[in-house]
Design an enzyme around this catalytic site. Structure first.
Site, PDB file in Angstrom:
ATOM      1  N   GLU A  91      11.970 -10.510   3.499  1.00 23.63           N
ATOM      2  CA  GLU A  91      11.262  -9.510   4.287  1.00 23.63           C
ATOM      3  C   GLU A  91       9.766  -9.753   4.176  1.00 23.63           C
ATOM      4  OE1 GLU A  91      14.312  -5.802   4.075  1.00 23.63           O
ATOM      5  OE2 GLU A  91      12.869  -5.882   2.457  1.00 23.63           O
ATOM      6  N   CYS A 104       2.034  -8.493   3.685  1.00 25.63           N
ATOM      7  CA  CYS A 104       2.657  -8.625   2.373  1.00 25.63           C
ATOM      8  C   CYS A 104       3.775  -9.654   2.518  1.00 25.63           C
ATOM      9  CB  CYS A 104       3.207  -7.259   1.953  1.00 25.63           C
ATOM     10  SG  CYS A 104       4.143  -7.297   0.416  1.00 25.63           S
ATOM     11  N   CYS A 111      14.931 -12.190  -6.681  1.00 26.60           N
ATOM     12  CA  CYS A 111      13.991 -12.249  -7.806  1.00 26.60           C
ATOM     13  C   CYS A 111      14.790 -12.261  -9.101  1.00 26.60           C
ATOM     14  CB  CYS A 111      13.067 -11.031  -7.773  1.00 26.60           C
ATOM     15  SG  CYS A 111      11.838 -11.032  -9.092  1.00 26.60           S
ATOM     16  N   CYS A 115      13.304  -6.301 -13.279  1.00 27.22           N
ATOM     17  CA  CYS A 115      12.626  -5.023 -13.553  1.00 27.22           C
ATOM     18  C   CYS A 115      13.542  -3.863 -13.159  1.00 27.22           C
ATOM     19  CB  CYS A 115      11.312  -4.936 -12.787  1.00 27.22           C
ATOM     20  SG  CYS A 115      10.139  -6.204 -13.274  1.00 27.22           S
ATOM     21  N   CYS A 118      13.108  -1.768  -9.586  1.00 22.07           N
ATOM     22  CA  CYS A 118      12.796  -2.480  -8.335  1.00 22.07           C
ATOM     23  C   CYS A 118      14.067  -2.891  -7.590  1.00 22.07           C
ATOM     24  CB  CYS A 118      11.964  -3.712  -8.670  1.00 22.07           C
ATOM     25  SG  CYS A 118      11.443  -4.641  -7.225  1.00 22.07           S
ATOM     26  N   GLY A 177      10.220 -11.404  -4.957  1.00 20.33           N
ATOM     27  CA  GLY A 177      10.022 -12.614  -5.755  1.00 20.33           C
ATOM     28  C   GLY A 177       8.845 -12.509  -6.705  1.00 20.33           C
ATOM     29  N   GLU A 178       8.816 -13.431  -7.647  1.00 24.03           N
ATOM     30  CA  GLU A 178       7.712 -13.505  -8.596  1.00 24.03           C
ATOM     31  C   GLU A 178       6.897 -14.753  -8.238  1.00 24.03           C
ATOM     32  OE1 GLU A 178       5.966 -11.905 -10.942  1.00 24.03           O
ATOM     33  OE2 GLU A 178       4.878 -13.797 -11.028  1.00 24.03           O
ATOM     34  N   SER A 207       0.138 -11.052  -6.941  1.00 20.83           N
ATOM     35  CA  SER A 207       0.575 -10.042  -7.906  1.00 20.83           C
ATOM     36  C   SER A 207       1.662 -10.625  -8.799  1.00 20.83           C
ATOM     37  CB  SER A 207       1.125  -8.841  -7.133  1.00 20.83           C
ATOM     38  OG  SER A 207       1.639  -7.873  -8.029  1.00 20.83           O
ATOM     39  N   SER A 230       1.230  -6.368 -12.596  1.00 19.30           N
ATOM     40  CA  SER A 230       2.145  -5.216 -12.604  1.00 19.30           C
ATOM     41  C   SER A 230       2.335  -4.804 -14.059  1.00 19.30           C
ATOM     42  CB  SER A 230       3.488  -5.613 -11.975  1.00 19.30           C
ATOM     43  OG  SER A 230       3.298  -5.865 -10.607  1.00 19.30           O
ATOM     44  N   LEU A 231       1.632  -3.769 -14.453  1.00 16.02           N
ATOM     45  CA  LEU A 231       1.590  -3.406 -15.875  1.00 16.02           C
ATOM     46  C   LEU A 231       2.683  -2.388 -16.210  1.00 16.02           C
ATOM     47  CD1 LEU A 231      -0.556  -4.393 -18.020  1.00 16.02           C
ATOM     48  CD2 LEU A 231      -1.371  -2.039 -17.971  1.00 16.02           C
ATOM     49  N   HIS A 232       2.590  -1.235 -15.590  1.00 17.40           N
ATOM     50  CA  HIS A 232       3.639  -0.205 -15.616  1.00 17.40           C
ATOM     51  C   HIS A 232       3.903   0.480 -16.952  1.00 17.40           C
ATOM     52  CE1 HIS A 232       4.065  -1.741 -11.685  1.00 17.40           C
ATOM     53  NE2 HIS A 232       4.993  -2.629 -11.901  1.00 17.40           N
ATOM     54  N   ASN A 315       8.815   4.562  -5.595  1.00 18.63           N
ATOM     55  CA  ASN A 315       9.524   4.721  -4.312  1.00 18.63           C
ATOM     56  C   ASN A 315      11.015   4.619  -4.556  1.00 18.63           C
ATOM     57  OD1 ASN A 315       7.166   4.800  -2.606  1.00 18.63           O
ATOM     58  ND2 ASN A 315       6.888   2.654  -3.157  1.00 18.63           N
ATOM     59  N   CYS A 358       6.382  -0.538  -1.626  1.00 23.96           N
ATOM     60  CA  CYS A 358       6.489  -1.381  -2.816  1.00 23.96           C
ATOM     61  C   CYS A 358       7.836  -1.195  -3.484  1.00 23.96           C
ATOM     62  CB  CYS A 358       5.438  -1.006  -3.846  1.00 23.96           C
ATOM     63  SG  CYS A 358       3.777  -1.243  -3.309  1.00 23.96           S
TER      64      CYS A 358
HETATM   65  N1  SAH Z   1       6.843  -9.942  -8.878  1.00 24.22           N
HETATM   66  C1  SAH Z   1       5.491  -9.607  -8.527  1.00 24.22           C
HETATM   67  C2  SAH Z   1       5.369  -9.334  -7.058  1.00 24.22           C
HETATM   68  C3  SAH Z   1       6.091  -8.097  -6.574  1.00 24.22           C
HETATM   69  S1  SAH Z   1       4.843  -6.970  -6.254  1.00 24.22           S
HETATM   70  C4  SAH Z   1       5.023  -8.458  -9.400  1.00 24.22           C
HETATM   71  O1  SAH Z   1       5.806  -7.963 -10.188  1.00 24.22           O
HETATM   72  O2  SAH Z   1       3.848  -8.115  -9.362  1.00 24.22           O
HETATM   73  C5  SAH Z   1       5.591  -5.502  -5.928  1.00 24.22           C
HETATM   74  C6  SAH Z   1       4.916  -4.369  -6.680  1.00 24.22           C
HETATM   75  O3  SAH Z   1       5.697  -3.190  -6.462  1.00 24.22           O
HETATM   76  C7  SAH Z   1       4.926  -4.608  -8.168  1.00 24.22           C
HETATM   77  O4  SAH Z   1       3.820  -4.038  -8.788  1.00 24.22           O
HETATM   78  C8  SAH Z   1       6.198  -3.896  -8.559  1.00 24.22           C
HETATM   79  O5  SAH Z   1       6.248  -3.640  -9.917  1.00 24.22           O
HETATM   80  C9  SAH Z   1       6.104  -2.665  -7.701  1.00 24.22           C
HETATM   81  N2  SAH Z   1       7.386  -1.964  -7.537  1.00 24.22           N
HETATM   82  C10 SAH Z   1       8.621  -2.436  -7.746  1.00 24.22           C
HETATM   83  N3  SAH Z   1       9.551  -1.489  -7.503  1.00 24.22           N
HETATM   84  C11 SAH Z   1       8.890  -0.384  -7.128  1.00 24.22           C
HETATM   85  C12 SAH Z   1       9.304   0.921  -6.718  1.00 24.22           C
HETATM   86  N4  SAH Z   1      10.596   1.256  -6.630  1.00 24.22           N
HETATM   87  N5  SAH Z   1       8.351   1.814  -6.391  1.00 24.22           N
HETATM   88  C13 SAH Z   1       7.026   1.467  -6.433  1.00 24.22           C
HETATM   89  N6  SAH Z   1       6.597   0.257  -6.795  1.00 24.22           N
HETATM   90  C14 SAH Z   1       7.505  -0.669  -7.136  1.00 24.22           C
END
Ligand code: SAH
Length: 370
Positions: A91, A104, A111, A115, A118, A177-178, A207, A230-232, A315, A358
């Protein structure tokens, strides 16, 4: 499988066309259409009907085919479900914003990162995308901006009421993907977008979930793009619960590599931080990584860094066991960061009604397959 003309060199394209009994200049005309992102041969208006028809029977234009196009209700976001020539699906998302048109792109089909919040990783990794497959996503968006029509309204879609949609101006490698597991092709793609479409380095963002050797590859590459991490979670303990990659590369290591990158280019580091909540046994929503205590911990971790924290309220992904925190909790988290001198903004969600926000991008596009 039909040959993909976009992947041909000029010489190969010329041979292909002359072998069909056509004059050489047709190859040049076709190349121009391909470079503009022509989705099929029917749009190539300066070719004779018969040739367009013949080409359609034996060849394909781009390495991605549009399977489905979804338009958000506000008309600003368009999601494309694309099929690759081995039938894998990816996509990409076009976002018309006040600062320009941002695309994007996906860097892999599926992937491997796993995580826990996701959708992209639910079916695992299928394969890396090639440079042309990533680049074609930009061409699809560019074609849409220039020639796209909103079927419902039967008129060209306008960005923010402008008379002209403009071109793709920004790229974020934040689709499925990463990117730093496919670094060579992602770098090749960025070079191509810069060279062939004039997209400035500072308008490109990569990212990563924190693949440290990949960040070093970006440092060695040396282009002043933007890096997003992507820290989280602000502690290894918490991060390890939701991001398996943290068992390999710890927070301190990831941030040290990111600091090295941003110091080299004098860029602001982008930090992505999803705000996650969970339902407890009583069905009440409990904050997971966005309590006031975690806001303080995150502030400590980032103190003194040149960074911007993008807060992303989670989301919804059906298969995942999380919930979104209340608006109040989101604002309280942001307020604590700001009080501690950390730049933080809440990311405006785009396209959640079409599953393109996202983390909602996925293989096979289950939601919209009907
Ligand atoms: N693999 C890379 C690129 C993906 S970026 C990365 O991890 O950065 C997509 C972004 O959306 C990342 O920051 C990811 O952590 C975030 N993301 C994943 N699932 C999500 C969700 N359900 N709601 C909001 N953000 C999400």
């Amino acid at each position: 499988m039909k040959p993909i003309l976009f992947n041909f060199t000029d010489g190969e394209l010329e041979k292909f066309i002359t072998d069909m009994g056509q004059p050489r200049f047709r190859a040049k005309q076709i190349r121009e259409w391909l470079n503009r992102g022509a989705p099929d041969f029917s749009v190539m208006k300066n070719l004779p009907d018969a040739l367009r028809h013949d080409l359609d029977a034996v060849a394909q234009t781009l390495p991605v085919k549009i399977v489905k196009k979804l338009q958000s209700s506000d008309g600003e976001t368009t999601k494309f479900l694309l099929e690759l020539n081995d039938c894998e699906q990816i996509e990409c998302v076009l976002m018309r914003t006040t600062y320009g048109n941002s695309v994007c792109v996906s860097s892999q089909a599926g992937c491997a990162m796993g995580c826990k919040f996701c959708a992209s990783t639910l079916l695992g990794l299928k394969r890396d995308l090639t440079v042309n497959e990533i680049f074609s996503q930009i061409l699809v968006a560019q074609w849409e901006l220039r020639c796209g029509r909103d079927a419902a309204r039967e008129r060209p879609i306008r960005a923010n009421g402008d008379a002209n949609n403009g071109d793709v101006s920004h790229i974020v490698v934040m689709g499925t993907g990463e990117p730093l597991q496919n670094t060579e092709n992602v770098i090749g793609f960025c070079e191509r977008a810069n060279r062939d479409m004039g997209i400035g380095w500072r308008r490109i963002t990569i990212s990563t979930c924190g693949i440290v050797p990949g960040i070093h590859e970006l440092i060695a590459w040396g282009r002043p793009i933007n890096l997003a991490i992507s820290l989280h979670a602000p502690t290894d303990e918490l991060r390890g619960q939701i991001m398996p990659i943290n068992n390999k590369y710890k927070l301190a290591e990831v941030l040290a590599a990111a600091d090295e990158f941003t110091a080299l280019h004098n860029r602001q580091l982008m930090i992505e931080y999803i705000l996650l909540a969970r339902k407890n046994a009583n069905g009440d929503v409990e904050l997971f990584n966005c309590t006031p205590e975690y806001a303080e911990k995150l502030s400590e971790l980032l103190r003194g860094k040149n960074c911007m924290v993008n807060l992303i309220p989670w989301n919804a992904v059906d298969e995942r066991d999380f919930a979104s925190p209340s608006g109040n909790a989101v604002h309280r988290f942001q307020d604590i960061l700001i009080k501690n001198g950390i730049h933080a903004r809440i990311r405006r969600e785009r396209g959640s009604d079409i599953g393109s926000a996202c983390g909602q991008l996925r293989l096979g596009n289950k939601k919209h397959a009907e």
